[in-house]
Design an enzyme around this catalytic site. Structure first.
Site, short mmCIF file in Angstrom:
data_model
loop_
_atom_site.label_atom_id
_atom_site.label_comp_id
_atom_site.label_asym_id
_atom_site.label_seq_id
_atom_site.Cartn_x
_atom_site.Cartn_y
_atom_site.Cartn_z
N THR A 38 166.62 86.02 23.45
CA THR A 38 165.98 84.73 23.12
C THR A 38 164.65 85.22 22.97
O THR A 38 164.38 86.45 22.60
CB THR A 38 166.32 84.08 24.24
OG1 THR A 38 165.54 82.48 24.02
CG2 THR A 38 165.54 84.40 25.52
N ASN A 39 163.88 84.23 23.02
CA ASN A 39 162.18 84.47 22.64
C ASN A 39 161.40 83.44 23.33
O ASN A 39 161.91 82.81 24.04
CB ASN A 39 161.91 84.41 20.95
CG ASN A 39 162.56 82.88 20.77
OD1 ASN A 39 161.80 82.05 21.02
ND2 ASN A 39 163.45 83.00 19.74
N HIS A 40 160.07 83.65 23.28
CA HIS A 40 159.08 82.91 24.18
C HIS A 40 158.91 81.47 23.76
O HIS A 40 158.02 80.90 24.29
CB HIS A 40 157.78 83.66 24.24
CG HIS A 40 157.91 85.02 25.11
ND1 HIS A 40 158.23 84.94 26.55
CD2 HIS A 40 157.97 86.06 24.81
CE1 HIS A 40 158.37 86.28 26.79
NE2 HIS A 40 158.12 87.02 25.97
N SER A 41 159.60 80.96 22.77
CA SER A 41 159.42 79.60 22.55
C SER A 41 159.61 78.78 23.61
O SER A 41 160.39 78.81 24.42
CB SER A 41 160.38 79.17 21.39
OG SER A 41 160.24 77.66 21.19
N ALA A 104 162.39 78.36 17.16
CA ALA A 104 162.14 79.64 16.89
C ALA A 104 163.76 80.10 17.06
O ALA A 104 164.02 80.74 18.17
CB ALA A 104 161.41 80.18 18.00
#
Ligand code: C5P
Length: 228
Positions: A38-41, A104
């Site tokens: 995943t990512n930091h969104s 994102a």
């Protein structure tokens, strides 16, 4: 009683009778039953737009990845996990006046999802990834009258990269932001953005609360509908 231009009451009605679709948050791409990429969104920008759209009278649908935020008042939220799920949820209904994609989305997902937890073994482990659909691009290919707006979070040559995306993805407007600038990007309550329209207009803003950025985007979208 006459209302001053730009007053709260006038603003409240500008999206009445309009349908607005927003994507927000990260996606989660599973590797095995217990792990994902995943990512930091945080979803803050997209949720701010959804809240503002509903407050301005729009029928507002928010397709969201996993975030810590509550559903804004008057907004219908559809929860998804993966990019593929977000793609299917978006494509299921494109009958909107304004479509704004802030999500994102993970560009890649693990090529195969293991049905059992991956065990550690001595040495390195290589992960094979495959491309996810570019949802915004795909909508750009099939859109008709919808005003389509994307985001470009960049770390260098911001306007140049944003303009390239605007054209490649067939957008009406792109919201460019340099995520290396203080007070912009993931997790922040503020953002520093430039709007670039398909007609080549550039509108640069100073640092603003994401709620104010949201209103500015929606007002610009309304003016683009009226021009079309
Ligand atoms: O190409 P890039 O990921 O920088 O483009 C960002 C824009 O495209 C954002 O509006 C984002 O929501 C959208 N996007 C998407 N699907 C992807 C990748 C990006 O909708 N797979």
């Amino acid at each position: 009683k006459l209302l001053a231009k730009g007053s709260a009451s006038e603003e409240a009605a500008i999206l009445k009778g309009k349908r607005v679709l927003i994507t927000a948050g990260p996606t989660r791409e599973p590797l095995d039953p217990v792990r994902y990429l995943t990512n930091h969104s945080t979803g803050k920008m997209g949720y701010a737009i959804a809240a503002a759209a509903a407050a301005m009278g729009a029928e507002t649908k928010l397709i969201s990845g996993p975030v810590e935020l509550g559903v804004p008042a008057g907004v219908t939220r559809i929860d998804i996990g993966t990019a593929q799920e977000m793609f299917e949820a978006v494509m299921a209904d494109l009958n909107f006046d304004i479509i704004i994609m802030t999500a994102a989305v993970a560009d890649y997902r693990p090529k195969s999802v293991q049905s059992q937890k991956i065990k550690k073994v001595p040495g390195d482990l290589a992960l094979e990834l495959t491309r996810n659909p570019d949802i915004l691009y795909e909508v750009g290919q099939v859109k008709d009258k919808q005003i389509l707006i994307g985001f470009a979070a960049e770390t260098e040559r911001v306007l140049e990269h944003a303009e390239e995306k605007l054209r490649k993805k067939n957008l009406d407007m792109i919201v460019a932001n340099d995520v290396t600038v203080k007070g912009a990007g993931f997790g922040s309550d503020t953002n520093v953005v430039t709007f670039i329209t398909a007609e080549g207009e550039h509108i640069a803003f100073d640092q603003m609360e994401k709620a104010e950025v949201a209103k500015a985007i929606l007002k610009k979208a309304v003016s683009l509908i009226n021009k079309a």
